[in-house]
Design a protein around this motif. Structure first.
Motif, short mmCIF file in Angstrom:
data_model
loop_
_atom_site.label_atom_id
_atom_site.label_comp_id
_atom_site.label_asym_id
_atom_site.label_seq_id
_atom_site.Cartn_x
_atom_site.Cartn_y
_atom_site.Cartn_z
N ALA A 1 21.05 -44.23 37.30
CA ALA A 1 20.81 -45.63 36.93
C ALA A 1 19.97 -45.71 35.66
CB ALA A 1 20.12 -46.37 38.06
N TRP A 2 18.99 -44.83 35.52
CA TRP A 2 18.16 -44.83 34.31
C TRP A 2 19.00 -44.48 33.08
CZ3 TRP A 2 14.06 -46.67 32.21
CH2 TRP A 2 13.57 -46.11 31.04
N PHE A 3 19.83 -43.44 33.19
CA PHE A 3 20.66 -43.06 32.05
C PHE A 3 21.72 -44.12 31.75
CE2 PHE A 3 19.34 -38.54 33.02
CZ PHE A 3 18.50 -38.45 31.91
N THR A 4 22.18 -44.81 32.78
CA THR A 4 23.10 -45.93 32.55
C THR A 4 22.38 -47.06 31.83
OG1 THR A 4 24.36 -45.34 34.51
CG2 THR A 4 24.63 -47.59 33.69
N HIS A 5 21.14 -47.31 32.22
CA HIS A 5 20.34 -48.33 31.53
C HIS A 5 20.16 -47.96 30.05
CE1 HIS A 5 17.22 -51.21 30.68
NE2 HIS A 5 16.42 -50.23 30.31
N LYS A 6 20.03 -46.67 29.78
CA LYS A 6 19.90 -46.19 28.40
C LYS A 6 21.26 -46.07 27.70
CE LYS A 6 15.54 -45.77 28.13
NZ LYS A 6 14.80 -46.59 27.18
N GLU B 1 30.42 -54.17 29.97
CA GLU B 1 29.36 -54.10 28.97
C GLU B 1 29.06 -52.68 28.50
OE1 GLU B 1 26.02 -55.78 30.91
OE2 GLU B 1 26.67 -57.83 30.58
N ARG B 2 29.87 -51.71 28.82
CA ARG B 2 29.50 -50.33 28.57
C ARG B 2 29.36 -49.98 27.09
NH1 ARG B 2 34.77 -50.36 29.69
NH2 ARG B 2 36.14 -49.09 28.41
N HIS B 3 29.98 -50.73 26.19
CA HIS B 3 29.86 -50.44 24.77
C HIS B 3 29.07 -51.49 24.02
CE1 HIS B 3 32.40 -46.96 24.95
NE2 HIS B 3 33.36 -47.66 25.52
N TYR C 1 24.03 -44.11 28.34
CA TYR C 1 24.73 -42.84 28.18
C TYR C 1 26.10 -42.99 28.85
CZ TYR C 1 20.48 -40.57 26.59
OH TYR C 1 19.37 -40.23 25.87
N LEU C 2 27.14 -42.60 28.12
CA LEU C 2 28.51 -42.90 28.55
C LEU C 2 28.89 -42.20 29.86
CD1 LEU C 2 30.96 -44.54 27.78
CD2 LEU C 2 31.82 -42.56 26.54
N LEU C 3 28.60 -40.90 29.99
CA LEU C 3 28.97 -40.18 31.20
C LEU C 3 28.23 -40.72 32.42
CD1 LEU C 3 30.59 -37.89 32.49
CD2 LEU C 3 28.69 -36.36 31.97
N ALA C 4 26.95 -40.99 32.26
CA ALA C 4 26.18 -41.57 33.37
C ALA C 4 26.69 -42.95 33.73
CB ALA C 4 24.70 -41.63 33.00
N THR C 5 27.11 -43.71 32.74
CA THR C 5 27.65 -45.05 32.99
C THR C 5 28.92 -44.96 33.82
OG1 THR C 5 26.69 -45.87 30.94
CG2 THR C 5 28.47 -47.17 31.90
N TRP C 6 29.82 -44.06 33.47
CA TRP C 6 31.05 -43.91 34.24
C TRP C 6 30.77 -43.44 35.67
CZ3 TRP C 6 35.49 -46.03 33.48
CH2 TRP C 6 35.88 -46.36 32.18
N CYS C 7 29.85 -42.50 35.82
CA CYS C 7 29.50 -42.03 37.17
C CYS C 7 28.89 -43.16 37.99
CB CYS C 7 28.52 -40.87 37.09
SG CYS C 7 29.25 -39.36 36.44
N THR C 8 28.03 -43.96 37.36
CA THR C 8 27.40 -45.07 38.07
C THR C 8 28.43 -46.12 38.45
OG1 THR C 8 25.35 -44.66 36.87
CG2 THR C 8 25.57 -46.78 37.95
#
Length: 125
Positions: free
Chosen positions: A56-61, A120-122, A63-70
Motif C-alpha cells: 500500500a505504501w509503494f502504491t501510494h508512492k 488513477e495509476r498514471h 510504483y507501477l508493480l506495487a500498484t498492479w499487485c495492490t
C-alpha cells in the motif's frame, strides 16, 4: 448539507482512503484468524501483516508493480468479503446481520477502490 455530502464522497474516493481501508481490513482479518504458534500458515499470516502495508505504501508512492499487485489484491479481498457475506447469509447466519452488511459493503468498497486505483495509476498528484 450538499457540500458536506460531496466532500465526504470525495474523501471516500481518494486513493489514500482506499489504501488505508485495504490495510486495515487485511491486518484485522489476519489478526482475527487462527493466528498464533499453533495455527496453520503462521508465517504467511505474519508476512501478510508486513507485506500488505508495504504494498500500500509503494502504491501510494505510485510504483507501477506495487500498484498492479495492490489492484489484484484489492479485487481478491473485496470479492472474498462479498462472497463471505452472501454465502453466510444464504446458508444460515453464524454472524449478526450488521456484520454481514458491513462485510459486504467493505467488499464492494474495496472492489470499487481497485477500479479507482487502476484508473488513477498514471495520474500525478
Amino acid at each position: 448539507m450538499k457540500v458536506e455530502r460531496n466532500s465526504m464522497l470525495a474523501a471516500l474516493m481518494r486513493r489514500e482512503t482506499v489504501l488505508s481501508v485495504f490495510v486495515f481490513t487485511t491486518v484485522v482479518s489476519t489478526l482475527l484468524s487462527d493466528f498464533g504458534p499453533t495455527g496453520e500458515n503462521t508465517w504467511i499470516k505474519l508476512l501478510s501483516v508486513v507485506i500488505f502495508p508495504l504494498l500500500a505504501w509503494f502504491t501510494h508512492k505510485r510504483y507501477l508493480l506495487a500498484t498492479w499487485c495492490t489492484i489484484l489484491l484489492l479485487i481478491v479481498t473485496g470479492t472474498e468479503f462479498i462472497y463471505e457475506g452472501f454465502m453466510t447469509l444464504r446458508h444460515g447466519m453464524d454472524e449478526s446481520l450488521a456484520m454481514l452488511i458491513i462485510k459486504t459493503l467493505v467488499g464492494i468498497y474495496l472492489t470499487w477502490g481497485a477500479l479507482l486505483i487502476h484508473r488513477e495509476r498514471h495520474v500525478r498528484d
